[in-house]
Enzyme design. Structure first.
Site, PDB file in Angstrom:
ATOM      1  CE  LYS A 200      -3.694   2.193   2.608  1.00 37.08           C
ATOM      2  NZ  LYS A 200      -4.628   2.132   3.719  1.00 37.08           N
ATOM      3  CD  GLU A 206       9.050  -6.009   7.217  1.00 36.03           C
ATOM      4  OE1 GLU A 206       8.795  -4.899   6.686  1.00 36.03           O
ATOM      5  OE2 GLU A 206       8.786  -6.257   8.403  1.00 36.03           O
ATOM      6  N   GLY A 260      -5.028  -1.883   4.691  1.00 38.35           N
ATOM      7  CA  GLY A 260      -4.211  -3.002   4.209  1.00 38.35           C
ATOM      8  C   GLY A 260      -4.861  -4.353   4.455  1.00 38.35           C
ATOM      9  NE  ARG A 261      -6.757  -4.010  10.592  1.00 36.36           N
ATOM     10  CZ  ARG A 261      -6.141  -2.851  10.754  1.00 36.36           C
ATOM     11  NH1 ARG A 261      -4.978  -2.614  10.159  1.00 36.36           N
ATOM     12  NH2 ARG A 261      -6.669  -1.891  11.514  1.00 36.36           N
ATOM     13  CD  GLU A 346      -2.230  -4.525  11.291  1.00 35.88           C
ATOM     14  OE1 GLU A 346      -1.030  -4.821  11.437  1.00 35.88           O
ATOM     15  OE2 GLU A 346      -2.740  -4.387  10.169  1.00 35.88           O
ATOM     16  CG  HIS A 377      -4.730 -35.593  16.320  1.00 35.65           C
ATOM     17  ND1 HIS A 377      -4.745 -36.857  16.881  1.00 35.65           N
ATOM     18  CD2 HIS A 377      -5.782 -35.549  15.464  1.00 35.65           C
ATOM     19  CE1 HIS A 377      -5.743 -37.552  16.348  1.00 35.65           C
ATOM     20  NE2 HIS A 377      -6.392 -36.777  15.487  1.00 35.65           N
ATOM     21  CE  LYS A 497       5.680  -1.295  10.357  1.00 33.01           C
ATOM     22  NZ  LYS A 497       4.858  -0.609   9.381  1.00 33.01           N
TER      23      LYS A 497
END
Ligand code: F6P
Length: 538
Positions: A200, A206, A260-261, A346, A377, A497
């Site tokens: 965005k 990253e 973004g999400r 978030e 399990h 960050k």
């Protein structure tokens, strides 16, 4: 008495009542506490609730102004107050194309333009009209992005893998750990690989670092003229995209009003559209749009996102639950818990109310999950016999896309059995009646009375998938409104960050003075020492 106090008082009544008893006393309990919408059935009868609980929760929703808040979101009001932005991921799937205004401007023409651009491009890639620089067809699509620019398309690409083209492989690189890009590039050939750089902001460390590595890898073999045939970008930041060297013609935009999400529905879904094709992508939008209309127009009492949201409030705010598990009994949905971790945590992992004061009640829960039956399990032990209250959502399609052998019947049997076991438990007397020796009785007893929602979906299609994701988006919205937090900012990710930016030069220069706490200093020194020794050895 205020509604908050009424619910607090009611909580004590509920705590004393076992779910098993509630079912015994009321044969109509399922009928009372289920809701249906299209291909969805929500059974919420196995929750620690009575009709009074639900009535109070609906009252809470009304008092919190939920109806008005829903309208404000869909109308494009700037409900993301801390960033002064509208919240309009719903506009990306506004399939009847009614005008939606932000600052007096209808956003739909731009949204439709980008959708058409995505259609043209994805069709070209799928049909082989779009070729790499040496004339070869694209066989690998690599989405490079992180957070919302990764989790949505990565999860959806898995969820809809059944509908995906089989001549192209799809990869998702997100982690700054060099292993991620390295292992992915090993599987690709530069001549047949298309990179979609999704960010965005187009400033995320990253993503940009991984994108630079990918570009270098490509340019080393094919030269820099090849970049335009192998790199496209998805972003809101045209300037940064062209500075990176991607032709703005190969850029797919979205806008500040899409978080973004929440961005899967637009250009961030480009890799997905290449995978499943334009028609399936539209079907996914149609499903989400149907859920939007259900959310907007259905009375709270039958409204799936409202009911789910309120139940979550009940457990987190009133009954003290700190966690919440999402348990999809569908291998295609195995990344759903990961995706929902960002979407939920978030959005509602906040400590400041919209007015700037700190909350004095708990907000968003800690979300985890795993596909059934794998989770059974591993961590289900704790859900059944541990000491924590963990509300759960069980999700399954009635019909499998892969009806092989007896697997799906067995899967569904487990899917139905687990909520039953959580609800009813097994008393000490029942254990004894099985002839279990007295010393083992406590270990084999199940308290029960553990809540769950069961969501049954007819079948996993792009439509039902779209509706399912929209269901969770709106559920989270409901909770944000009631907790009075801004569900659409994410300042909580900033501090780490910033500190990493300061620490990076300190790691690289062993003579640089450092002045953190003793723990941080020691860690930096240990890494510096070990890495400089490694460099000497090399
Ligand atoms: O880390 C937080 C975050 O801002 C997420 O909200 C977002 O989805 C992700 O980073 C990626 O951001 P961008 O798409 O700008 O690269």
């Amino acid at each position: 008495m205020r509604i908050y106090e009424k619910l607090l008082a009611h909580k004590d009544e509920i705590k004393q009542t076992h779910l098993r008893k509630l079912f015994q006393d009321d044969p109509e309990r399922f009928n009372r506490f289920h809701a249906e919408f299209n291909h969805f059935l929500l059974d919420y009868s196995k929750n620690n609730i009575t009709q009074k609980t639900m009535d109070l929760l609906f009252e809470l929703a009304r008092e919190s102004g939920l109806k008005e808040a829903i309208n404000d979101m869909f109308e494009g009001k700037k409900i993301n107050t801390s960033e002064n932005r509208a919240v309009l991921h719903t506009a990306l799937r506004n399939r009847d194309n009614h005008p939606i205004y932000v600052d007096g401007q209808d956003v739909m023409p731009e949204i439709n333009r980008v959708l058409q651009q995505m259609k043209t491009f994805s069709t070209q890639v799928r049909t082989g009209k779009w070729r790499g620089a040496t004339g070869k067809r694209i066989k690998n699509v690599v989405n490079i992005g992180i957070g919302g620019s990764d989790l949505g398309p990565a999860m959806a690409s898995d969820a809809l893998a059944f509908y995906r083209i089989d001549t192209i492989n799809f990869h998702f690189v997100s982690n700054i750990d060099g292993t991620d890009i390295t292992e992915t590039l090993k599987k690709c050939n530069p001549e047949t690989t298309l990179f979609i750089i999704s960010s965005k902001t187009f400033t995320t460390q990253e993503t940009i670092t991984n994108a630079l590595t990918a570009r270098e890898w490509l340019v080393n073999t094919l030269g820099s003229e090849a970049v335009s045939k192998h790199f496209v970008a998805v972003s809101t930041n045209t300037k940064a995209v062209s500075e990176f060297g991607i032709n703005p013609e190969n850029m797919f935009v979205f806008w500040d009003f899409v978080g973004g999400r929440y961005s899967l529905w637009g250009a961030i879904g480009l890799s997905l559209m290449i995978g499943i094709g334009y028609r399936n992508f539209i079907e996914m939008l149609e499903g989400a749009f149907a859920m939007d209309n259900h959310f907007k127009n259905t009375p709270f009492e039958q409204n799936l996102p409202v009911i789910l949201g309120l139940l979550g409030i009940w457990y987190t705010t009133y009954l003290g639950a700190e966690t919440y598990a999402v348990l999809p009994y569908d291998q295609y949905l195995r990344k759903l818990p990961l995706y929902l971790q960002q979407l939920d945590m978030e959005s509602n992992g906040k400590h400041a109310k919209k007015d700037g004061h700190f909350v004095d009640y708990p907000t968003g829960p800690i979300l985890f999950g795993e596909a059934g039956t794998n989770g059974q399990h591993s961590f289900y032990q704790l859900i059944h016999q541990g000491t924590h209250l963990i509300p759960t959502d069980f999700i399954a399609p009635i019909h499998s896309l892969n009806e092989t052998g007896q697997q799906h019947d067995i899967l569904l049997a487990n899917f139905v059995a687990q909520p039953e076991a959580l609800m009813r438990g097994k008393t000490a007397d029942e254990v004894r009646a099985e002839g279990v020796p007295e010393n083992l009785v406590p270990f084999k007893t199940f308290e029960g009375n553990r809540p769950s929602n069961t969501i049954l979906i007819d079948k996993m299609t792009p439509w039902t998938f779209g509706a399912l994701i929209a269901l969770y988006e709106h559920k989270i919205f409901v909770q944000g409104v009631i907790w009075n937090v801004d569900s659409f900012d994410q300042f909580g990710v900033e501090l780490g960050k910033q500190l990493a930016k300061n620490i990076l030069p300190e790691l690289l220069d062993k003579n640089k003075e450092i002045s953190h706490d003793s723990s941080t200093n020691a860690l930096i020194e240990r890494i510096r020492k070990s890495r400089s020794e490694l460099k000497r050895i090399k």
